[in-house]
Design an enzyme around this catalytic site. Structure first.
Site, PDB file in Angstrom:
ATOM      1  N   ARG A 187      -2.337 -28.891 -85.493  1.00 30.39           N
ATOM      2  CA  ARG A 187      -3.438 -29.313 -86.357  1.00 30.39           C
ATOM      3  C   ARG A 187      -3.636 -28.369 -87.536  1.00 30.39           C
ATOM      4  NH1 ARG A 187      -7.549 -30.646 -81.503  1.00 30.39           N
ATOM      5  NH2 ARG A 187      -6.710 -28.649 -80.871  1.00 30.39           N
ATOM      6  N   HIS A 294       6.964 -28.938 -62.235  1.00 25.14           N
ATOM      7  CA  HIS A 294       5.777 -28.280 -62.805  1.00 25.14           C
ATOM      8  C   HIS A 294       5.629 -26.841 -62.274  1.00 25.14           C
ATOM      9  CE1 HIS A 294       1.550 -29.174 -64.641  1.00 25.14           C
ATOM     10  NE2 HIS A 294       1.896 -27.908 -64.827  1.00 25.14           N
ATOM     11  N   GLY A 296       5.990 -24.006 -64.343  1.00 21.48           N
ATOM     12  CA  GLY A 296       5.899 -23.085 -65.486  1.00 21.48           C
ATOM     13  C   GLY A 296       5.284 -21.738 -65.143  1.00 21.48           C
TER      14      GLY A 296
HETATM   15  P1  NDP Z   1      -3.331 -23.068 -76.567  1.00 19.65           P
HETATM   16  O1  NDP Z   1      -4.663 -23.686 -76.696  1.00 19.65           O
HETATM   17  O2  NDP Z   1      -3.152 -21.652 -76.936  1.00 19.65           O
HETATM   18  O3  NDP Z   1      -2.256 -23.910 -77.383  1.00 19.65           O
HETATM   19  C1  NDP Z   1      -2.321 -25.284 -77.487  1.00 19.65           C
HETATM   20  C2  NDP Z   1      -1.682 -25.673 -78.776  1.00 19.65           C
HETATM   21  O4  NDP Z   1      -1.675 -27.102 -78.851  1.00 19.65           O
HETATM   22  C3  NDP Z   1      -2.441 -25.157 -80.005  1.00 19.65           C
HETATM   23  O5  NDP Z   1      -1.570 -24.416 -80.796  1.00 19.65           O
HETATM   24  C4  NDP Z   1      -2.849 -26.441 -80.702  1.00 19.65           C
HETATM   25  O6  NDP Z   1      -2.720 -26.337 -82.090  1.00 19.65           O
HETATM   26  C5  NDP Z   1      -1.817 -27.412 -80.191  1.00 19.65           C
HETATM   27  N1  NDP Z   1      -2.210 -28.776 -80.486  1.00 19.65           N
HETATM   28  C6  NDP Z   1      -3.383 -29.385 -80.271  1.00 19.65           C
HETATM   29  N2  NDP Z   1      -3.362 -30.627 -80.779  1.00 19.65           N
HETATM   30  C7  NDP Z   1      -2.136 -30.781 -81.324  1.00 19.65           C
HETATM   31  C8  NDP Z   1      -1.504 -31.835 -82.007  1.00 19.65           C
HETATM   32  N3  NDP Z   1      -2.145 -32.978 -82.254  1.00 19.65           N
HETATM   33  N4  NDP Z   1      -0.233 -31.670 -82.425  1.00 19.65           N
HETATM   34  C9  NDP Z   1       0.403 -30.519 -82.181  1.00 19.65           C
HETATM   35  N5  NDP Z   1      -0.150 -29.478 -81.568  1.00 19.65           N
HETATM   36  C10 NDP Z   1      -1.399 -29.610 -81.137  1.00 19.65           C
HETATM   37  O7  NDP Z   1      -2.905 -23.311 -75.053  1.00 19.65           O
HETATM   38  P2  NDP Z   1      -1.724 -22.617 -74.219  1.00 19.65           P
HETATM   39  O8  NDP Z   1      -0.596 -22.312 -75.133  1.00 19.65           O
HETATM   40  O9  NDP Z   1      -2.272 -21.545 -73.379  1.00 19.65           O
HETATM   41  O10 NDP Z   1      -1.311 -23.845 -73.255  1.00 19.65           O
HETATM   42  C11 NDP Z   1      -0.826 -25.046 -73.805  1.00 19.65           C
HETATM   43  C12 NDP Z   1      -0.643 -26.102 -72.738  1.00 19.65           C
HETATM   44  O11 NDP Z   1       0.467 -25.800 -71.927  1.00 19.65           O
HETATM   45  C13 NDP Z   1      -1.790 -26.252 -71.744  1.00 19.65           C
HETATM   46  O12 NDP Z   1      -2.843 -27.022 -72.275  1.00 19.65           O
HETATM   47  C14 NDP Z   1      -1.112 -26.922 -70.568  1.00 19.65           C
HETATM   48  O13 NDP Z   1      -1.201 -28.317 -70.735  1.00 19.65           O
HETATM   49  C15 NDP Z   1       0.338 -26.491 -70.697  1.00 19.65           C
HETATM   50  N6  NDP Z   1       0.751 -25.576 -69.627  1.00 19.65           N
HETATM   51  C16 NDP Z   1       1.781 -25.958 -68.807  1.00 19.65           C
HETATM   52  C17 NDP Z   1       2.241 -25.112 -67.839  1.00 19.65           C
HETATM   53  C18 NDP Z   1       3.365 -25.514 -66.948  1.00 19.65           C
HETATM   54  O14 NDP Z   1       3.388 -25.064 -65.810  1.00 19.65           O
HETATM   55  N7  NDP Z   1       4.299 -26.311 -67.413  1.00 19.65           N
HETATM   56  C19 NDP Z   1       1.644 -23.781 -67.618  1.00 19.65           C
HETATM   57  C20 NDP Z   1       0.566 -23.493 -68.532  1.00 19.65           C
HETATM   58  C21 NDP Z   1       0.155 -24.364 -69.501  1.00 19.65           C
HETATM   59  P3  NDP Z   1      -4.029 -26.185 -83.016  1.00 19.65           P
HETATM   60  O15 NDP Z   1      -4.563 -24.847 -82.657  1.00 19.65           O
HETATM   61  O16 NDP Z   1      -3.485 -26.288 -84.384  1.00 19.65           O
HETATM   62  O17 NDP Z   1      -4.935 -27.299 -82.637  1.00 19.65           O
HETATM   63  C1  DGY Z   2      -1.764 -24.916 -66.385  1.00 22.81           C
HETATM   64  O1  DGY Z   2      -2.261 -23.808 -66.106  1.00 22.81           O
HETATM   65  O2  DGY Z   2      -2.292 -25.722 -67.161  1.00 22.81           O
HETATM   66  C2  DGY Z   2      -0.443 -25.248 -65.786  1.00 22.81           C
HETATM   67  O3  DGY Z   2      -0.039 -26.516 -65.979  1.00 22.81           O
HETATM   68  C3  DGY Z   2      -0.198 -24.714 -64.422  1.00 22.81           C
HETATM   69  O4  DGY Z   2      -0.228 -23.330 -64.459  1.00 22.81           O
END
Ligand code: NDP
Ligand code: DGY
Length: 329
Positions: A187, A294, A296
């Protein structure tokens, strides 16, 4: 912490959690803990029953916390602590309306999730599961010039969708492989993108110019279904797609079509819809699709820290004090 009637506050845990978290809750001595005492998800009816009258709820990403659950809990509920950074399973509007605080687990799982995403990208691009399988099944007949060839990060363009905490950590780990360009979309442009030489580009540019696409954004109404037929049709035929955010960011029928038709080269998924992915799902028939369950954040130390943090968040919410990681909305 006691209620006005002199009783301990009641908390409900929707699953067994890491012992680090349980120890903190027991040592605090401020709440009476009841728990779905299993490693498997609580059934909806048991969740609705267990949460009744609770002051605190500790849940997992597999528990949908919506108006029905909040109504079942009733007016005592002060805090919801989720053992995850993602909070798309929580109905934030309903939670906000009722003045309930939310704790989550950002940062502490960033490194583990970034490591796993890089491992998945390499496994997918260099066809590791196929290679391992060939060694076991006798398909390895000789060293052959074009057998099990894949794609290299060296000199490539990588596109990160969502350069947040995890996206940036992934980019930081990928750059030393000799990545030539690091594109990102989201965003807003990020000041810290300079640390990874990131170029902020429109999504279409990222999709059409990247050799590797990594999805690390949060799941929102905007990102749900974002990777669909139109998205895959713009990718290079040699492109590798990796998703470690949430399954529903991807339209899996469209992904299957793109992979089986040769529209894109390969995909690595740590997240799917549903979870678990049924063993007869079409994606699992494809050699160019690597699916993980899942995992991660699944390192012993990370899960221990997540457990402790979720317990501390819960206690902060119960006691009306600071939470180490409170979601602000
Ligand atoms: P953050 O909030 O730091 O990052 C999320 C990012 O998503 C931000 O940079 C945000 O950008 C971006 N975003 C939001 N809307 C959009 C869009 N429309 N297009 C592109 N980018 C967008 O969260 P984290 O990095 O800590 O975690 C991210 C996600 O990873 C979690 O929400 C979870 O779903 C997933 N996750 C999965 C895990 C696994 O085990 N596979 C483990 C941990 C997390 P902006 O700031 O510009 O809005
Ligand atoms: C999260 O924290 O959102 C992951 O998907 C699992 O750690």
């Amino acid at each position: 912490m006691q209620t006005a009637a002199g009783k301990l506050m009641k908390v409900f845990l929707t699953r067994r959690i890491p012992p680090e978290g349980m120890k903190i809750l027991s040592a605090a001595g401020v709440c009476e803990v009841s728990q779905w005492d299993s490693d498997e998800p609580v059934q909806r009816a048991d969740l609705l029953k267990g949460v009744q009258g609770a002051h605190g709820l500790l849940c997992l990403l597999s528990d949908k916390i919506d108006a029905e659950v909040l109504d079942a809990a009733g007016p005592n509920l002060k805090v919801i602590s989720t053992l995850s950074v993602g909070y798309d399973h929580l109905d934030i509007d309903q939670i906000k309306k009722r003045g309930i605080r939310v704790g989550y687990t950002p940062d502490v799982l960033t490194d583990a999730t970034a490591e796993l995403t890089v491992a998945l990208l390499l496994a997918t691009a260099r066809r590791l599961p196929e290679g391992v399988e060939e060694v076991k099944n006798g398909g390895w007949s000789s060293w052959k010039p074009l057998w099990l060839c894949g794609y290299s990060l060296s000199g490539s363009t990588v596109g990160v969708i969502g350069l947040g905490r995890i996206g940036k950590a992934i980019a930081r780990r990928l750059m030393p492989f000799g990545v030539k360009r690091l594109l990102y979309s989201g965003r807003t442009a990020k000041d810290y993108a300079a640390e990874v030489n990131g170029e902020y580009v429109p999504l279409d540019t990222l999709v059409s110019e990247s050799d590797f696409i990594v999805v690390s954004c949060s799941l929102t109404p905007e990102t749900q279904g974002m990777c669909d037929k139109a998205f895959f049709s713009k990718m290079k035929n040699t492109g590798v797609f990796v998703n470690s955010s949430r399954g529903t960011v991807v339209n899996q029928e469209d992904l299957y079509e793109a992979l089986s038709s040769g529209q894109i080269a390969a995909a690595g998924l740590d997240v799917t819809t549903p979870e678990p992915l049924p063993t007869n799902h079409p994606l699992l028939t494809l050699k160019n699709c690597v699916v993980l369950p899942h995992i991660g954040s699944a390192t012993y130390s990370t899960r221990g820290i997540m457990g402790a943090l979720s317990a501390q968040n819960l206690l902060g919410g119960l006691q009306g004090t600071d939470m180490p990681s409170e979601l602000t909305f």
